[in-house]
Design a protein around this motif. Sequence first.
Motif, mmCIF file in Angstrom:
data_model
loop_
_atom_site.group_PDB
_atom_site.id
_atom_site.type_symbol
_atom_site.label_atom_id
_atom_site.label_comp_id
_atom_site.label_asym_id
_atom_site.label_seq_id
_atom_site.Cartn_x
_atom_site.Cartn_y
_atom_site.Cartn_z
ATOM 1 N N ALA A 224 0.850 -1.143 -0.098
ATOM 2 C CA ALA A 224 -0.156 -0.050 0.020
ATOM 3 C C ALA A 224 0.846 1.433 0.032
ATOM 4 C CB ALA A 224 -0.848 0.188 1.164
ATOM 5 N N VAL A 225 2.035 1.259 0.726
ATOM 6 C CA VAL A 225 2.962 2.505 0.836
ATOM 7 C C VAL A 225 3.394 2.954 -0.695
ATOM 8 C CG1 VAL A 225 5.140 3.219 1.523
ATOM 9 C CG2 VAL A 225 3.526 2.132 3.164
ATOM 10 N N ARG A 226 3.741 1.430 -1.400
ATOM 11 C CA ARG A 226 4.506 1.631 -2.782
ATOM 12 C C ARG A 226 3.429 2.146 -3.653
ATOM 13 N NH1 ARG A 226 6.813 -3.457 -1.443
ATOM 14 N NH2 ARG A 226 5.068 -4.465 -2.194
ATOM 15 N N LYS A 227 2.175 1.925 -3.489
ATOM 16 C CA LYS A 227 0.950 2.408 -4.564
ATOM 17 C C LYS A 227 0.406 3.744 -3.918
ATOM 18 C CE LYS A 227 -0.654 -2.451 -5.414
ATOM 19 N NZ LYS A 227 -1.645 -3.634 -5.439
ATOM 20 N N GLY A 228 0.978 4.351 -3.015
ATOM 21 C CA GLY A 228 0.530 5.572 -2.656
ATOM 22 C C GLY A 228 -0.559 5.980 -1.688
ATOM 23 N N ILE A 229 -1.321 4.612 -1.216
ATOM 24 C CA ILE A 229 -2.240 4.386 -0.718
ATOM 25 C C ILE A 229 -1.949 4.973 1.059
ATOM 26 C CG2 ILE A 229 -4.248 3.072 0.340
ATOM 27 C CD1 ILE A 229 -3.714 1.231 -2.260
ATOM 28 N N LEU A 230 -1.111 4.579 1.648
ATOM 29 C CA LEU A 230 -0.451 4.707 2.848
ATOM 30 C C LEU A 230 0.870 5.845 2.741
ATOM 31 C CD1 LEU A 230 -0.849 1.563 4.676
ATOM 32 C CD2 LEU A 230 -2.398 3.156 4.647
ATOM 33 N N ARG A 231 1.149 6.146 4.012
ATOM 34 C CA ARG A 231 2.566 6.720 4.003
ATOM 35 C C ARG A 231 2.776 6.577 5.510
ATOM 36 N NH1 ARG A 231 2.794 11.435 6.775
ATOM 37 N NH2 ARG A 231 1.073 12.937 6.619
ATOM 38 N N LYS A 232 4.395 6.474 5.696
ATOM 39 C CA LYS A 232 4.631 6.198 7.029
ATOM 40 C C LYS A 232 4.405 7.689 7.835
ATOM 41 C CE LYS A 232 6.909 3.506 8.730
ATOM 42 N NZ LYS A 232 6.670 2.366 9.526
ATOM 43 N N ALA A 233 3.838 7.433 9.103
ATOM 44 C CA ALA A 233 3.329 8.488 10.110
ATOM 45 C C ALA A 233 4.671 9.126 10.427
ATOM 46 C CB ALA A 233 2.529 8.301 11.000
ATOM 47 N N THR A 234 4.846 10.386 10.889
ATOM 48 C CA THR A 234 5.688 11.279 11.472
ATOM 49 C C THR A 234 5.314 11.848 12.727
ATOM 50 O OG1 THR A 234 5.024 13.203 10.483
ATOM 51 C CG2 THR A 234 6.514 11.769 9.223
ATOM 52 N N GLN A 235 6.390 12.349 13.523
ATOM 53 C CA GLN A 235 5.943 13.223 14.740
ATOM 54 C C GLN A 235 4.958 14.283 14.486
ATOM 55 O OE1 GLN A 235 6.879 11.891 17.785
ATOM 56 N NE2 GLN A 235 5.152 13.522 18.636
ATOM 57 N N GLU A 236 4.996 14.965 13.459
ATOM 58 C CA GLU A 236 4.190 16.036 12.968
ATOM 59 C C GLU A 236 2.658 15.650 13.160
ATOM 60 O OE1 GLU A 236 7.154 15.591 11.565
ATOM 61 O OE2 GLU A 236 8.244 17.295 12.375
ATOM 62 N N ASP A 237 2.699 14.362 12.437
ATOM 63 C CA ASP A 237 1.174 13.662 12.398
ATOM 64 C C ASP A 237 0.582 13.545 13.882
ATOM 65 O OD1 ASP A 237 0.933 13.478 9.569
ATOM 66 O OD2 ASP A 237 2.563 11.791 9.621
ATOM 67 N N ALA A 238 1.459 13.103 14.778
ATOM 68 C CA ALA A 238 1.101 12.921 16.037
ATOM 69 C C ALA A 238 0.599 13.998 16.886
ATOM 70 C CB ALA A 238 2.041 12.122 17.045
ATOM 71 N N ASP A 239 1.464 15.092 16.547
ATOM 72 C CA ASP A 239 1.317 16.364 17.184
ATOM 73 C C ASP A 239 -0.058 17.217 16.792
ATOM 74 O OD1 ASP A 239 3.765 15.959 18.571
ATOM 75 O OD2 ASP A 239 4.990 17.171 17.252
ATOM 76 N N LEU A 240 -0.143 16.850 15.569
ATOM 77 C CA LEU A 240 -1.336 17.402 14.843
ATOM 78 C C LEU A 240 -2.535 16.840 15.466
ATOM 79 C CD1 LEU A 240 -2.968 19.094 12.880
ATOM 80 C CD2 LEU A 240 -2.548 17.267 11.131
ATOM 81 N N TRP A 241 -2.602 15.368 15.898
ATOM 82 C CA TRP A 241 -3.725 14.885 16.490
ATOM 83 C C TRP A 241 -4.109 15.577 17.959
ATOM 84 C CZ3 TRP A 241 -7.748 11.590 15.764
ATOM 85 C CH2 TRP A 241 -8.334 11.236 16.930
ATOM 86 N N VAL A 242 -2.750 15.670 18.632
ATOM 87 C CA VAL A 242 -3.035 16.218 20.071
ATOM 88 C C VAL A 242 -3.592 17.623 20.065
ATOM 89 C CG1 VAL A 242 -1.938 16.932 22.067
ATOM 90 C CG2 VAL A 242 -1.208 14.904 20.916
ATOM 91 N N ASP A 243 -2.931 18.529 19.121
ATOM 92 C CA ASP A 243 -3.677 19.823 18.737
ATOM 93 C C ASP A 243 -4.920 19.807 18.390
ATOM 94 O OD1 ASP A 243 -1.108 20.753 19.373
ATOM 95 O OD2 ASP A 243 -0.655 20.916 17.342
ATOM 96 N N SER A 244 -5.264 18.772 17.659
ATOM 97 C CA SER A 244 -6.696 18.827 17.216
ATOM 98 C C SER A 244 -7.799 18.472 18.310
ATOM 99 C CB SER A 244 -6.845 17.744 16.030
ATOM 100 O OG SER A 244 -6.218 18.091 15.058
ATOM 101 N N ILE A 245 -7.441 17.574 19.113
ATOM 102 C CA ILE A 245 -8.112 17.243 20.179
ATOM 103 C C ILE A 245 -8.534 18.521 21.423
ATOM 104 C CG2 ILE A 245 -8.240 15.870 22.263
ATOM 105 C CD1 ILE A 245 -8.798 14.296 19.813
ATOM 106 N N ILE A 246 -7.176 19.037 21.687
ATOM 107 C CA ILE A 246 -7.100 20.306 22.432
ATOM 108 C C ILE A 246 -8.233 21.374 21.973
ATOM 109 C CG2 ILE A 246 -5.877 22.220 23.417
ATOM 110 C CD1 ILE A 246 -3.480 20.119 23.536
ATOM 111 N N GLN A 247 -7.903 21.817 20.525
ATOM 112 C CA GLN A 247 -8.573 22.565 19.717
ATOM 113 C C GLN A 247 -10.300 22.236 19.978
ATOM 114 O OE1 GLN A 247 -7.799 25.479 18.970
ATOM 115 N NE2 GLN A 247 -9.767 26.180 17.971
ATOM 116 N N ASN A 248 -10.438 21.124 19.876
ATOM 117 C CA ASN A 248 -11.993 20.704 19.900
ATOM 118 C C ASN A 248 -12.495 20.805 21.250
ATOM 119 O OD1 ASN A 248 -14.226 19.172 18.712
ATOM 120 N ND2 ASN A 248 -13.786 17.583 20.498
ATOM 121 N N SER A 249 -11.848 20.577 22.271
ATOM 122 C CA SER A 249 -12.082 20.760 23.860
ATOM 123 C C SER A 249 -12.492 22.252 23.920
ATOM 124 C CB SER A 249 -11.084 20.233 24.716
ATOM 125 O OG SER A 249 -10.956 18.849 24.644
#
Length: 338
Positions: A224-249
């Motif tokens: 799936a990565v080779r086909k462009g369906i997935l990509r490896k996650a980074t720390q920026e992706d994890a930080d974006l999740w935390v920021d999104s939860i805080i902003q939603n609260s």
Amino acid sequence: MRLGIIFYVFLFVSTNTWSASSDLKPFDFQIESNQPSNVTQNVACGFPALETSSDFAVFAAGAYAGRKLSFQIDQSGHEATQIDVAVNSPNKPVVLMLGAYEPTVWNIGWSKNTQILAVLISGYHRQAVAGLEKNTPQLISSADNHGPCGYFYVTDSSLQKLNPMARRVFGKAVNMIFPAENGRVIIGDALQKDTKLVTSAQISPAAFYVKDAPMAGAVGLEDAVRKGILRKATQEDADLWVDSIIQNSVQQDIPPIANRTLLKPPSPRIYNAYVVLKAFTYPAGLYGAQSVTFMIPKGVPRPIGNPGHSAIYDFNTLKCEGGECGPRMPATGSVGPR
């Protein structure tokens, strides 16, 4: 170190029990130097044409699973496995009881003068048989196919089911159990260096592949990565999740609660984590140590299939599903009025 010896064997024609079918081919089976669906289901639990009073041995073999394959043979969400079976009983006809829990392809070969009268295959998930000639009676009775005999599999914790099943189907108890290891098992006498095996070319293991299913496990993720369906996650992706939860609260305008510590949103683990980029089907086998983390950005459709034990962080709903989801650590200074 154990040395594996691969025997490339030649087809023999005999007037005894050795079949002269042109569909037979050599059976490649690795033995160690120190070695001491396509089936028509019977509607009843048994083999009506089998003379249960005749002299034959009942041999049982199996394991929880065989060696893992990179494909699926059913829609259970479990990775398919394969067990290679070498049957060597030239002095007495045999019936076989083969059982595994995981979806398994049983790839069978046999030696000169070995006569296999019938085969009962069972397990929890789908079971399939390759290598046998089509005129060999076989019955597949698993939990998944609601088979007439119920189901069994051959592990140390489930051996008590074997004799009652053997008496019900074959009219006699099991003569011997042969545990499979590393996706292979020898049933009957030990194989010698000059033991020659054959198998039928009529049905191969590849016949049971689910063609429209993604490749299983880590191989499916890499594909799936080779086909462009997935990509490896980074720390920026994890930080974006935390920021999104805080902003939603914050947007929910919830006042602080006295004497209650607010918890910092859990950050997704980025080890073995992937971001879903487009429509995706979870590959089979994402259980236990094979589980991963998926992040689904806004606007990307939720994948279909079975994620197994994997964690799912969905930016569309801001919900996390899976074993690693939940509070982890308090946020510093986030307390209500004193």
